[in-house]
Design a protein around this motif. Sequence first.
Motif, PDB file in Angstrom:
ATOM      1  N   ALA A 230       0.818  -1.216   0.000  1.00 19.52           N
ATOM      2  CA  ALA A 230       0.000   0.000   0.000  1.00 19.52           C
ATOM      3  C   ALA A 230       0.850   1.264   0.000  1.00 19.52           C
ATOM      4  N   GLY A 231       1.876   1.299   0.830  1.00 13.95           N
ATOM      5  CA  GLY A 231       2.667   2.512   0.971  1.00 13.95           C
ATOM      6  C   GLY A 231       3.402   2.913  -0.288  1.00 13.95           C
ATOM      7  N   PRO A 246       0.005   4.480   6.657  1.00  8.13           N
ATOM      8  CA  PRO A 246       0.400   3.796   5.429  1.00  8.13           C
ATOM      9  C   PRO A 246      -0.760   3.593   4.449  1.00  8.13           C
ATOM     10  N   CYS A 247      -1.997   3.822   4.932  1.00  8.74           N
ATOM     11  CA  CYS A 247      -3.189   3.751   4.088  1.00  8.74           C
ATOM     12  C   CYS A 247      -4.289   4.479   4.839  1.00  8.74           C
ATOM     13  N   TYR A 265       6.692  13.008  -0.594  1.00  6.21           N
ATOM     14  CA  TYR A 265       6.679  11.556  -0.727  1.00  6.21           C
ATOM     15  C   TYR A 265       8.089  10.978  -0.613  1.00  6.21           C
ATOM     16  N   HIS A 266       9.070  11.677  -1.124  1.00  9.41           N
ATOM     17  CA  HIS A 266      10.449  11.185  -1.083  1.00  9.41           C
ATOM     18  C   HIS A 266      11.182  11.546   0.206  1.00  9.41           C
ATOM     19  N   SER A 267      10.511  12.208   1.135  1.00 10.07           N
ATOM     20  CA  SER A 267      11.161  12.606   2.392  1.00 10.07           C
ATOM     21  C   SER A 267      11.445  11.383   3.260  1.00 10.07           C
ATOM     22  N   ALA A 268      12.384  11.536   4.168  1.00  3.86           N
ATOM     23  CA  ALA A 268      12.804  10.424   5.032  1.00  3.86           C
ATOM     24  C   ALA A 268      11.648   9.943   5.909  1.00  3.86           C
ATOM     25  N   VAL A 270       8.382  10.027   5.415  1.00  5.60           N
ATOM     26  CA  VAL A 270       7.395   9.265   4.648  1.00  5.60           C
ATOM     27  C   VAL A 270       7.964   7.918   4.238  1.00  5.60           C
ATOM     28  N   GLN A 271       9.174   7.899   3.763  1.00  6.09           N
ATOM     29  CA  GLN A 271       9.767   6.649   3.290  1.00  6.09           C
ATOM     30  C   GLN A 271       9.984   5.640   4.423  1.00  6.09           C
TER      31      GLN A 271
END
Length: 325
Positions: A230-231, A246-247, A265-268, A270-271
Amino acid sequence: MRLVSHPVLCNYYVTYRCNASCSFCDIWERPSPYVTLDNARQNLRDLKRLGVRVVDFTGGEPLLHRQLPELLHEARQLGLITTITTNALLYPKQAERLRGLVDMLHFSLDSPVAEEHDRLRGVACFDKVMESIAIARQLGERPDILFTVFTHNVHQIRQMHEEICLPNNLVLILNPVFEYNTVETGDRLSAEALTQLSWWGRQKNVYLNDAFVQLRRDGGNHISDPVCKAGSTTLVISPENKLVLPCYHLGLKDFPITDNLYELYHSADVQQLVALEGRLPGCEGCTINCYMQPSFAVEVNKYWWRALPSTLKYNWVKGTWKQLL
């Protein structure tokens, strides 16, 4: 083997508000604003940049958003596939404005018997679905019937198929019920019901992702060896313009987007949550269709193979296969 490493779907909640009160859903109980067109424009551009192919404008009831046609137009201008699921209460009044803007238009119908459907939805809407089918066909639209299947209504698939879908040349989408949080959805689908679903999924004008059936036979997602992606496959945007991880249904954390979805979205932070997809305690046993469908599409495993025939069948019938190439 992972085939796709970027998000492919966005569940864009335009509002949590709803004009129905379904017994198997709690979204309508939440207070909610509406997404703004300015925020959506920037987010849609970032979704495209992130590799998303499909945007599901959802809710609540998405047709409550007065600027829904504009939202759909923005997405289509970017080449994104659009999808809407509605209870059809507002469709007759808005059909002309929505014409040609929705690639996958779904009318929810949970029983071919008016009284039963209306009881499940908490509002009289069966007749509106029937009216909406007629209007959509007159406008050259190709709606689908989305049938949420419980053990108590699996025997009604034939009646739904023969009396409503085939005469109107509509695709019947079988949506196996799933449990989440504290929402009472009834007993889990029995082994016999799952067998019936698999059989129906092979019939004309019927769509069922057979990987949904296999996942339920396997006891759902297992955190020791998760099938849920999902993530990394699905972005969830809330009406408050937040990225939910995560959802939506687990919703452990949300991040304000502030016109920078791509970087967010590409930040630490979020990842780190993305890396835990399918492995959190609340993920054990999960069978939520709206996250499993994209999960099955990005990694070659037994679920990918079980999902492939129905995916090809549906996109061929709907004509959206060209957009997925």
